[in-house]
Design a protein around this motif. Structure first.
Motif, PDB file in Angstrom:
ATOM      1  N   ASP A 204      -4.313  -1.709  14.454  1.00  0.00           N
ATOM      2  CA  ASP A 204      -4.101  -0.408  15.089  1.00  0.00           C
ATOM      3  C   ASP A 204      -4.126  -0.583  16.605  1.00  0.00           C
ATOM      4  O   ASP A 204      -5.080  -1.122  17.164  1.00  0.00           O
ATOM      5  CB  ASP A 204      -5.192   0.574  14.647  1.00  0.00           C
ATOM      6  CG  ASP A 204      -4.949   1.958  15.199  1.00  0.00           C
ATOM      7  OD1 ASP A 204      -4.392   2.778  14.465  1.00  0.00           O
ATOM      8  OD2 ASP A 204      -5.311   2.218  16.375  1.00  0.00           O
ATOM      9  N   GLN A 205      -3.079  -0.124  17.270  1.00  0.00           N
ATOM     10  CA  GLN A 205      -2.938  -0.390  18.703  1.00  0.00           C
ATOM     11  C   GLN A 205      -3.994   0.319  19.545  1.00  0.00           C
ATOM     12  O   GLN A 205      -4.326  -0.133  20.638  1.00  0.00           O
ATOM     13  CB  GLN A 205      -1.540   0.028  19.175  1.00  0.00           C
ATOM     14  CG  GLN A 205      -0.418  -0.710  18.470  1.00  0.00           C
ATOM     15  CD  GLN A 205      -0.429  -2.211  18.764  1.00  0.00           C
ATOM     16  OE1 GLN A 205      -0.220  -2.625  19.894  1.00  0.00           O
ATOM     17  NE2 GLN A 205      -0.713  -3.028  17.758  1.00  0.00           N
ATOM     18  N   GLU A 206      -4.524   1.422  19.037  1.00  0.00           N
ATOM     19  CA  GLU A 206      -5.539   2.151  19.803  1.00  0.00           C
ATOM     20  C   GLU A 206      -6.943   1.628  19.525  1.00  0.00           C
ATOM     21  O   GLU A 206      -7.691   1.287  20.435  1.00  0.00           O
ATOM     22  CB  GLU A 206      -5.488   3.648  19.457  1.00  0.00           C
ATOM     23  CG  GLU A 206      -4.276   4.363  20.023  1.00  0.00           C
ATOM     24  CD  GLU A 206      -4.189   4.235  21.541  1.00  0.00           C
ATOM     25  OE1 GLU A 206      -5.198   4.498  22.221  1.00  0.00           O
ATOM     26  OE2 GLU A 206      -3.108   3.857  22.046  1.00  0.00           O
ATOM     27  N   SER A 207      -7.290   1.581  18.226  1.00  0.00           N
ATOM     28  CA  SER A 207      -8.672   1.265  17.860  1.00  0.00           C
ATOM     29  C   SER A 207      -8.894  -0.223  17.630  1.00  0.00           C
ATOM     30  O   SER A 207     -10.032  -0.685  17.646  1.00  0.00           O
ATOM     31  CB  SER A 207      -9.043   2.013  16.579  1.00  0.00           C
ATOM     32  OG  SER A 207      -8.312   1.484  15.482  1.00  0.00           O
ATOM     33  N   GLY A 208      -7.830  -0.967  17.386  1.00  0.00           N
ATOM     34  CA  GLY A 208      -7.976  -2.375  17.020  1.00  0.00           C
ATOM     35  C   GLY A 208      -8.267  -2.578  15.545  1.00  0.00           C
ATOM     36  O   GLY A 208      -8.373  -3.710  15.078  1.00  0.00           O
ATOM     37  N   GLY A 209      -8.419  -1.495  14.792  1.00  0.00           N
ATOM     38  CA  GLY A 209      -8.771  -1.587  13.372  1.00  0.00           C
ATOM     39  C   GLY A 209      -7.734  -2.370  12.574  1.00  0.00           C
ATOM     40  O   GLY A 209      -6.533  -2.299  12.842  1.00  0.00           O
ATOM     41  N   MET A 210      -8.206  -3.129  11.593  1.00  0.00           N
ATOM     42  CA  MET A 210      -7.345  -4.046  10.835  1.00  0.00           C
ATOM     43  C   MET A 210      -7.171  -3.562   9.385  1.00  0.00           C
ATOM     44  O   MET A 210      -8.122  -3.083   8.777  1.00  0.00           O
ATOM     45  CB  MET A 210      -7.967  -5.451  10.809  1.00  0.00           C
ATOM     46  CG  MET A 210      -8.281  -6.020  12.191  1.00  0.00           C
ATOM     47  SD  MET A 210      -8.878  -7.729  12.146  1.00  0.00           S
ATOM     48  CE  MET A 210     -10.535  -7.540  11.462  1.00  0.00           C
ATOM     49  N   GLU A 211      -5.949  -3.699   8.875  1.00  0.00           N
ATOM     50  CA  GLU A 211      -5.652  -3.406   7.468  1.00  0.00           C
ATOM     51  C   GLU A 211      -4.643  -4.435   6.987  1.00  0.00           C
ATOM     52  O   GLU A 211      -3.715  -4.771   7.729  1.00  0.00           O
ATOM     53  CB  GLU A 211      -5.012  -2.019   7.302  1.00  0.00           C
ATOM     54  CG  GLU A 211      -5.885  -0.833   7.623  1.00  0.00           C
ATOM     55  CD  GLU A 211      -6.969  -0.582   6.575  1.00  0.00           C
ATOM     56  OE1 GLU A 211      -6.928  -1.225   5.496  1.00  0.00           O
ATOM     57  OE2 GLU A 211      -7.854   0.242   6.863  1.00  0.00           O
ATOM     58  N   ILE A 212      -4.786  -4.887   5.742  1.00  0.00           N
ATOM     59  CA  ILE A 212      -3.778  -5.813   5.205  1.00  0.00           C
ATOM     60  C   ILE A 212      -2.482  -5.035   4.961  1.00  0.00           C
ATOM     61  O   ILE A 212      -2.489  -4.013   4.265  1.00  0.00           O
ATOM     62  CB  ILE A 212      -4.264  -6.485   3.913  1.00  0.00           C
ATOM     63  CG1 ILE A 212      -5.448  -7.404   4.245  1.00  0.00           C
ATOM     64  CG2 ILE A 212      -3.130  -7.271   3.244  1.00  0.00           C
ATOM     65  CD1 ILE A 212      -6.074  -8.072   3.052  1.00  0.00           C
ATOM     66  N   ALA A 213      -1.392  -5.508   5.560  1.00  0.00           N
ATOM     67  CA  ALA A 213      -0.100  -4.836   5.387  1.00  0.00           C
ATOM     68  C   ALA A 213       0.614  -5.420   4.167  1.00  0.00           C
ATOM     69  O   ALA A 213       0.994  -4.691   3.261  1.00  0.00           O
ATOM     70  CB  ALA A 213       0.748  -5.001   6.636  1.00  0.00           C
ATOM     71  N   PHE A 214       0.803  -6.720   4.152  1.00  0.00           N
ATOM     72  CA  PHE A 214       1.450  -7.368   3.010  1.00  0.00           C
ATOM     73  C   PHE A 214       1.116  -8.853   3.026  1.00  0.00           C
ATOM     74  O   PHE A 214       0.678  -9.397   4.040  1.00  0.00           O
ATOM     75  CB  PHE A 214       2.973  -7.159   3.024  1.00  0.00           C
ATOM     76  CG  PHE A 214       3.635  -7.485   4.335  1.00  0.00           C
ATOM     77  CD1 PHE A 214       4.026  -8.783   4.648  1.00  0.00           C
ATOM     78  CD2 PHE A 214       3.874  -6.486   5.281  1.00  0.00           C
ATOM     79  CE1 PHE A 214       4.637  -9.079   5.861  1.00  0.00           C
ATOM     80  CE2 PHE A 214       4.493  -6.774   6.499  1.00  0.00           C
ATOM     81  CZ  PHE A 214       4.864  -8.072   6.789  1.00  0.00           C
ATOM     82  N   GLN A 215       1.337  -9.461   1.885  1.00  0.00           N
ATOM     83  CA  GLN A 215       1.074 -10.885   1.752  1.00  0.00           C
ATOM     84  C   GLN A 215       2.373 -11.553   1.281  1.00  0.00           C
ATOM     85  O   GLN A 215       2.969 -11.117   0.297  1.00  0.00           O
ATOM     86  CB  GLN A 215      -0.044 -11.104   0.739  1.00  0.00           C
ATOM     87  CG  GLN A 215      -0.716 -12.446   0.816  1.00  0.00           C
ATOM     88  CD  GLN A 215      -2.025 -12.450   0.026  1.00  0.00           C
ATOM     89  OE1 GLN A 215      -2.013 -12.194  -1.166  1.00  0.00           O
ATOM     90  NE2 GLN A 215      -3.126 -12.770   0.669  1.00  0.00           N
TER      91      GLN A 215
END
Ligand SMILES: [Cu+2]
Length: 651
Positions: A204-215
């Motif tokens: 996330d560009q604002e918070s830096g939070g990470m999520e797996i998008a795809f593998q």
């Protein structure tokens, strides 16, 4: 065994070169004969020009050094418990080390990078990753604390790691190919059945939070190093693979059979679009996502289910393979994004690919076969050039932004400077000894700060006073501002420095937090004034709401605790002064101390096992009367009816 012999003799030759090919001490180099000491000297009270962040390898931590002084400023715990800071011991940060395998108190931290905007270091976060229990982490550069850890499921030995040039994605590739998804099967049936997942983590560009998008479920090769495209090649990422043989035993021989393995070129924008249009398959997965809350400073661990996987052979234009000689390791992209340097660990030459030639070869379908349905690009068509006889055992390359590249050579133990325009070697300097990674501040971005180079050495031998059978690993600082490199300084590192990143101090030092504001402390168990301190019993759970300020705890006498209780000390540091943490230790607690920053709250669980009167005290020297900063807790038998009471100076 002939194959093994030839590999062994290469290394033997190399060791001879290391031991007699160069001056063993470096003392005749320009370094010590010149004014090296002055050039690294930072006077007492002055600040270094750069922050350097060094991987701690198997310590699971990351350490912060000032450059050029080499002074260690801080150790930031990431994947390992750290008793010094209570990280992974206190109740607030224990969830950071939770995984789908349960609580894992240790990790093997490898590469790291500073976040980027438009391909330049922006100094907001550091991202790093873990090789044993695959995870990625984010460190906030306002607090220098680990604030997020995301487990990478369906992967093993997360080793290749890259950040795209606007920090859109972290890319985490598996070093060990594994069944995908994991299952019970014969190891001998590996070939064609194991996979090498590359995981794309959206930031996330604002918070830096990470999520797996795809593998991306790649063939079962080992993915080693990775770097993103930049400028024109933005949208691509490049990763070295080895063991394209897909061998499963005596790897040093059996995975060195092919003359060439590959650099995989992955067009993630094409995959992103494929996924946005509904492509991909959900795969079962179970993984932990741990986040330290910004306001409460309490971490939570959430178990997540399922990930989106894509089969790259079904996505035209997504993946191409560039043949790269001799078990490639390093895969480095220059600041313009045009040159991709592949370093074969057993090669005597450096292979440099051209991005524009790669695009042309793709357009002209200049292919030499395929790998599991994905094209292999013609080697000569994509080759930009070769650096002849640069050294032995090339590993990693960084760039100074002035058209020069610097490559480390493990076997011949040296750093070699060469020109990107004509592939000619310009200079070489020995390292002491067996250099792995190197780092130029910003050397993995569009905008390097090409003043210093740091070589990170695997073997230290005679460089420092001996400290038993093991010496700390070592970093060496070179001045690269002139035509010739000059060795200025050695300094020891913590654990194995797999990689480092550095940034001008001016970009981050003004944002460094001095205190946590007490009025913003949203910890659910914070108390903000001594009048509110108290002890509450709920069955066997006892909650102590305690404060600390120079130089006492409130309360400092507690009675009515019983053997078998779970005593939670929620300790708030009332100080609002920079650099005045207090510590908290409790005799008999099976944990580390609490180190509580000004305005912060931390919680220790103590399970008293014996009757008696037990002291607690401040562990971090805080004032002239620090030694007086202490208290007592009376512990009575489990069936006692001593009333719960607490006091400070009788109140
Ligand atoms: Cu204190």
């Amino acid at each position: 065994m002939n194959k093994l012999n030839s590999i062994l003799s290469t290394f033997l030759l190399a060791m001879i070169m290391v031991s007699c090919g160069s001056d063993q001490t470096g003392k005749q180099s320009g370094a010590l004969s010149g004014n090296a000491a002055e050039r690294v000297y930072v006077a007492p009270g002055d600040h270094d020009e750069f922050y350097g962040f060094f991987s701690g390898g198997f310590s699971g931590q990351l350490s912060v050094y000032g450059l050029p002084s080499g002074r260690m400023l801080k150790v930031i715990p990431v994947f390992s418990q750290d008793a010094e800071k209570g990280y992974g011991y206190n109740e607030e940060t224990k969830p950071m080390l939770n995984t789908s395998y349960g609580f894992v108190p240790w990790g093997d931290l490898h590469h790291l990078d500073i976040s980027q905007t438009n391909g330049e270091l922006d100094g907001r976060w550091i991202f790093t990753h873990e090789n044993n229990t695959p995870r990625v982490a984010r460190i906030d550069l306002t607090t220098f604390e680990t604030v997020e850890i995301l487990e990478i499921p369906n992967s093993a030995g997360n080793h290749s790691f890259a950040i795209t040039e606007n920090t859109e994605y972290l890319i985490a590739g598996t070093r060990f190919s594994v069944p995908s998804p994991q299952k019970d099967m014969s190891i001998e049936e590996m070939k064609g059945n194991f996979k090498g997942p590359l995981t794309f983590v959206k930031v996330d560009q604002e918070s830096g939070g990470m999520e797996i998008a795809f593998q991306v479920i790649m063939p079962g090769f080992s993915f080693d190093l990775a770097h993103p495209g930049r400028n024109a090649s933005h949208g691509w990422m490049f990763a070295t693979t080895y063991n394209s043989e897909e061998a499963n035993t005596l790897m040093e021989v059996n995975s060195s059979q092919n003359d060439k393995d590959f650099i995989a070129a992955i067009n993630w924008k094409v995959i992103e679009e494929y996924v946005a249009n509904g492509g991909g398959t959900r795969m079962t997965a179970n993984y932990a996502h741990n986040v330290l809350d910004h306001d409460t400073h309490v971490a939570t661990s959430t178990m997540k289910q399922g990930i989106l996987t894509v089969n790259p052979s079904e996505i035209p234009g997504a993946v191409f393979f560039m043949p790269t000689p001799k078990s490639p390791h390093g895969c480095d992209v220059d600041p313009t994004g045009e040159y991709i340097v592949g370093s074969g660990k057993l090669a005597a030459e450096l292979t440099v690919f051209s991005y524009s030639k790669m695009i042309k070869a793709i357009e002209e379908k200049n292919f030499d076969g395929e790998v599991y349905g994905m094209p292999i690009l013609n080697y000569d068509a994509v080759l930009g050039g070769v650096v002849r006889e640069p050294g032995l055992g090339p590993l990693h390359t960084e760039f100074d932004g002035k058209g020069n590249a610097y490559t480390t050579f493990f076997i011949s133990s040296e750093v070699v400077k060469w020109s990107l325009s004509d592939y000619q070697v310009i200079d070489r300097k020995p390292t002491y000894y067996s250099v792995g990674h190197l780092m130029i501040p910003g050397g993995n971005s569009r905008k390097p700060f090409g003043k210093y180079l740091v070589a990170m050495n695997k073997i230290t031998k005679d460089r420092y006073l001996p400290t038993g059978p093991e010496m700390n690993h070592s970093a060496q600082l070179y001045d690269i501002s002139g035509d010739k490199m000059e060795l200025l300084l050695d300094f020891p590192t913590i654990g194995e420095p797999h990689y480092a990143a550095a940034i001008p101090a001016s970009i981050i030092k003004e944002n460094s937090k001095k205190i946590f504001r007490l009025d913003e402390n949203a910890h659910p168990h914070a108390v903000k004034r001594e009048a509110d301190t108290r002890v509450e019993r709920k069955g066997n759970d006892v909650h102590v709401y305690m404060t600390m300020v120079r130089s006492h705890f409130s309360p400092d006498n507690i009675e009515g605790i019983k053997v078998g209780d779970n005593v939670y000390f929620h300790v708030t540091n009332l100080e609002q002064d920079f650099d005045v943490p207090h510590g908290f230790a409790m005799l008999g607690a099976n944990t580390a101390e609490l180190l509580v920053m000004p305005g912060g709250t931390k919680t220790m669980l103590w399970q008293p096992k014996r009757e008696g009167v037990w002291p607690l005290y401040c562990t971090d020297f805080c004032s002239a009367l620090h030694q007086e900063m202490q208290g007592y807790v009376r512990v009575s038998p489990a069936n006692s009816n001593v009333a719960l009471s607490w006091s400070l100076d009788g109140d």
